[in-house]
Scaffold this motif. Structure first.
Motif, PDB file in Angstrom:
ATOM      1  N   GLN A 253       0.839  -1.203   0.000  1.00  0.00           N
ATOM      2  CA  GLN A 253       0.000   0.000   0.000  1.00  0.00           C
ATOM      3  C   GLN A 253       0.871   1.250   0.000  1.00  0.00           C
ATOM      4  O   GLN A 253       0.637   2.196  -0.766  1.00  0.00           O
ATOM      5  CB  GLN A 253      -0.919  -0.006   1.227  1.00  0.00           C
ATOM      6  N   SER A 254       1.881   1.260   0.870  1.00  0.00           N
ATOM      7  CA  SER A 254       2.758   2.421   0.972  1.00  0.00           C
ATOM      8  C   SER A 254       3.526   2.659  -0.322  1.00  0.00           C
ATOM      9  O   SER A 254       3.689   3.796  -0.760  1.00  0.00           O
ATOM     10  CB  SER A 254       3.732   2.219   2.134  1.00  0.00           C
ATOM     11  N   ARG A 255       3.992   1.570  -0.936  1.00  0.00           N
ATOM     12  CA  ARG A 255       4.825   1.692  -2.129  1.00  0.00           C
ATOM     13  C   ARG A 255       4.020   2.025  -3.370  1.00  0.00           C
ATOM     14  O   ARG A 255       4.510   2.730  -4.277  1.00  0.00           O
ATOM     15  CB  ARG A 255       5.578   0.374  -2.345  1.00  0.00           C
ATOM     16  N   LEU A 256       2.765   1.546  -3.464  1.00  0.00           N
ATOM     17  CA  LEU A 256       1.994   1.689  -4.688  1.00  0.00           C
ATOM     18  C   LEU A 256       0.938   2.781  -4.635  1.00  0.00           C
ATOM     19  O   LEU A 256       0.319   3.109  -5.649  1.00  0.00           O
ATOM     20  CB  LEU A 256       1.346   0.349  -5.042  1.00  0.00           C
ATOM     21  N   LEU A 257       0.720   3.364  -3.451  1.00  0.00           N
ATOM     22  CA  LEU A 257      -0.197   4.508  -3.337  1.00  0.00           C
ATOM     23  C   LEU A 257       0.257   5.624  -4.272  1.00  0.00           C
ATOM     24  O   LEU A 257       1.453   5.917  -4.358  1.00  0.00           O
ATOM     25  CB  LEU A 257      -0.207   5.002  -1.892  1.00  0.00           C
ATOM     26  N   ASN A 258      -0.687   6.210  -4.979  1.00  0.00           N
ATOM     27  CA  ASN A 258      -0.370   7.324  -5.875  1.00  0.00           C
ATOM     28  C   ASN A 258       0.631   6.897  -6.959  1.00  0.00           C
ATOM     29  O   ASN A 258       1.498   7.672  -7.354  1.00  0.00           O
ATOM     30  CB  ASN A 258       0.176   8.515  -5.086  1.00  0.00           C
ATOM     31  N   GLN A 261       4.278   7.519  -6.282  1.00  0.00           N
ATOM     32  CA  GLN A 261       4.797   8.887  -6.341  1.00  0.00           C
ATOM     33  C   GLN A 261       4.510   9.620  -5.033  1.00  0.00           C
ATOM     34  O   GLN A 261       3.725  10.561  -4.972  1.00  0.00           O
ATOM     35  CB  GLN A 261       4.177   9.611  -7.543  1.00  0.00           C
ATOM     36  N   SER A 262       5.158   9.144  -3.992  1.00  0.00           N
ATOM     37  CA  SER A 262       4.983   9.711  -2.654  1.00  0.00           C
ATOM     38  C   SER A 262       6.333   9.818  -1.978  1.00  0.00           C
ATOM     39  O   SER A 262       7.099   8.851  -1.948  1.00  0.00           O
ATOM     40  CB  SER A 262       4.046   8.828  -1.824  1.00  0.00           C
ATOM     41  N   CYS A 263       6.617  10.985  -1.419  1.00  0.00           N
ATOM     42  CA  CYS A 263       7.896  11.182  -0.728  1.00  0.00           C
ATOM     43  C   CYS A 263       8.045  10.223   0.446  1.00  0.00           C
ATOM     44  O   CYS A 263       9.144   9.757   0.742  1.00  0.00           O
ATOM     45  CB  CYS A 263       8.013  12.625  -0.233  1.00  0.00           C
ATOM     46  N   PHE A 359      10.893   7.135  -7.541  1.00  0.00           N
ATOM     47  CA  PHE A 359       9.607   7.815  -7.396  1.00  0.00           C
ATOM     48  C   PHE A 359       8.581   7.211  -8.347  1.00  0.00           C
ATOM     49  O   PHE A 359       8.224   7.797  -9.374  1.00  0.00           O
ATOM     50  CB  PHE A 359       9.798   9.309  -7.662  1.00  0.00           C
ATOM     51  N   GLY A 360       8.128   6.022  -7.988  1.00  0.00           N
ATOM     52  CA  GLY A 360       7.155   5.323  -8.813  1.00  0.00           C
ATOM     53  C   GLY A 360       6.905   3.941  -8.242  1.00  0.00           C
ATOM     54  O   GLY A 360       7.447   3.576  -7.193  1.00  0.00           O
ATOM     55  N   PRO A 361       6.100   3.117  -8.919  1.00  0.00           N
ATOM     56  CA  PRO A 361       5.647   1.835  -8.346  1.00  0.00           C
ATOM     57  C   PRO A 361       6.692   0.719  -8.429  1.00  0.00           C
ATOM     58  O   PRO A 361       6.481  -0.311  -9.076  1.00  0.00           O
ATOM     59  CB  PRO A 361       4.410   1.516  -9.180  1.00  0.00           C
ATOM     60  N   LEU A 362       7.818   0.929  -7.784  1.00  0.00           N
ATOM     61  CA  LEU A 362       8.921  -0.029  -7.797  1.00  0.00           C
ATOM     62  C   LEU A 362       9.367  -0.301  -6.368  1.00  0.00           C
ATOM     63  O   LEU A 362       9.870   0.599  -5.682  1.00  0.00           O
ATOM     64  CB  LEU A 362      10.098   0.520  -8.616  1.00  0.00           C
ATOM     65  N   ALA A 363       9.184  -1.531  -5.893  1.00  0.00           N
ATOM     66  CA  ALA A 363       9.559  -1.922  -4.535  1.00  0.00           C
ATOM     67  C   ALA A 363      10.869  -2.701  -4.563  1.00  0.00           C
ATOM     68  O   ALA A 363      11.110  -3.497  -5.470  1.00  0.00           O
ATOM     69  CB  ALA A 363       8.458  -2.772  -3.906  1.00  0.00           C
TER      70      ALA A 363
END
Length: 453
Positions: A253-258, A261-263, A359-363
């Motif tokens: 959730q934290s990594r893929l929210l928005n 693109q979340s600081c 800054f994107g959906p990459l964990a």
């Protein structure tokens, strides 16, 4: 005539064109700020609060319309955009209720008949805001700034000019006098022109490290207060006694929210070796539920990234990490601004996914041999914005949290900004605080008054 274009990141269609302000318009905006401040600073807390309460009501009444604008301009999925608008209403109500108490005279014992600190407004605050949370980033600084008796000038990101003007319209409709809140459609070269103005006494910026460095230098040059909230590469530390299902679900959730693109999104998952297999199993099971695509599709959880260059930059970081030995076990598909939720294993220092802000959906999953190494890995970053620890031993969690070099640590919880909690970072993540009492104190004159008989 110079213009900014607002382009829908999902289909690359032009949404709107916005003409940049000329020198005459900028001068008028500064004059309006000067005149507005003379009146606004004398308003009672109750009068200022009524404007914020009205703004909160407008936000809620128009949340579908405003959320749609957010989705079209920067691409986040509609439910997240609606949640963002609702959160803005909350911060307005929070400061309307608490600002007077936060700014009450602070009595001090110093041997005088009476001595205290008075908190007084300073003038206009220039805000330079990013596109990733185009409403929340603005309201979280504007609510305390306006309740303190200051006025504000907003320079928003070029790709969300529609959001910027919509926010100005909300404050105008809420009853804010002319000049109290103004949106400036300007480019970077005009920023120094605004900072030099006498009415502007402070600058707040949320954005990149590069932008923060530049603005801090300008603020220092002209002797103006500044607050910077910059990038982050937050660590999420997983201990073997953690609730793996909850830890993995929150990590995703934290990594893929928005669309990532979340600081304060968790970007580096640091997992103790004894927890690794269980955690990866939960990650791989959970990430499949994150369908990506059209942000207006109710089945989609991850919309497009906000701009083509951002997706290209993230793809380069992914490929660079794989080239150095990271294992791509999920995702990796990129088409225009569409970037599939992606998972890297065996990430190590020296890879872009470890060393840089992604800054994107990459964990990225990083293995630690023990708690000491987990802390060392978490601190091995130029950034220090947020972080989280997952453990069944709460006292151990607190003890480890004290060792992490960052502005906030959440134990067994999603890292998030909350009006009730101070928010900000250290190291290259910036300085100063937003939200809570600390946030409203950033832009007031803390004046000492001592009375002798």
């Amino acid at each position: 005539m110079a213009v900014f274009n607002s382009i829908n990141p999902f289909d690359q269609q032009l949404i709107g064109t916005y003409e940049l302000m000329g020198e005459q318009q900028l001068n008028k905006a500064l004059e309006l700020s000067t005149m507005a401040f003379k009146d606004w600073k004398r308003r009672t807390f109750g009068e200022r609060a009524s404007v914020l309460i009205n703004a909160a009501a407008i936000l809620r009444n128009k949340k579908s319309e405003l959320a749609t604008l957010i989705v079209k301009e920067m691409g986040k999925v509609l439910p997240e955009a609606i949640g963002e608008v609702e959160k803005c209403a909350w911060v307005c109500e929070y400061y309307a209720a608490h600002a007077e108490g936060f700014l009450a005279d602070e009595l001090l014992e110093a041997g005088y008949v009476r001595s205290f600190v008075s908190h007084e407004p300073i003038g206009a605050v220039l805000a330079i805001m990013p596109w990733n949370f185009p409403f929340w980033q603005v309201f979280r600084y504007a609510a305390p700034t306006l309740m303190a008796g200051n006025v504000t000038l907003l320079k928003h990101a070029p790709n969300v000019c529609g959001c910027s003007l919509a926010i100005e319209g909300i404050f105008r409709e809420a009853g804010a006098p002319e000049g109290v809140f103004q949106s400036l459609i300007i480019d970077t070269p005009e920023v120094e022109r605004i900072i030099t103005a006498d009415i502007v006494q402070a600058v707040t910026l949320t954005g990149s490290e590069r932008a923060g460095s530049s603005v801090a230098a300008l603020a220092g040059k002209h002797i103006k207060t500044s607050v910077l909230e910059l990038g982050g590469s937050d660590a999420l530390i997983v201990l073997p006694d953690a609730n793996m299902q909850k830890a993995a679900a929150t990590a995703l959730q934290s990594r893929l929210l928005n669309a990532g693109q979340s600081c304060i999104g968790s970007k580096r998952f640091i997992v103790l070796k004894d927890a690794l297999n269980d955690f990866i199993h939960e990650l791989e099971s959970g990430i499949n539920a994150y369908k990506y695509g059209d942000p207006f599709d109710p089945t989609v959880k991850v919309g497009p990234m906000a701009r083509l260059d951002l997706a290209q930059s993230l793809e380069k970081q992914l490929q660079g990490s794989v080239a150095k030995g990271a294992g791509l076990v999920h995702g990796g598909q990129v088409s225009g601004c569409q970037f599939s939720p992606s998972l890297l294993l065996n990430v190590q220092k020296g890879m872009p996914a470890f060393d840089e802000e992604t800054f994107g959906p990459l964990a990225a999953v990083i293995v630690a041999q023990d708690e000491a190494e987990a802390i060392a890995l978490a601190n091995d970053s130029r950034y220090g914005l947020g972080g989280s620890i997952w453990t069944g031993d709460l006292e151990k969690g607190v003890a480890l949290a004290r060792q992490i070099e960052t502005g906030a640590v959440f134990i067994n919880s999603l890292v998030k900004s909350d009006p009730r909690l101070p928010f900000g970072g250290i190291k290259k993540s910036g300085y100063g605080r937003e939200l809570s009492r600390q946030g409203i104190l950033e832009f007031v004159n803390q004046k000492t008054i001592a009375v002798e008989a």
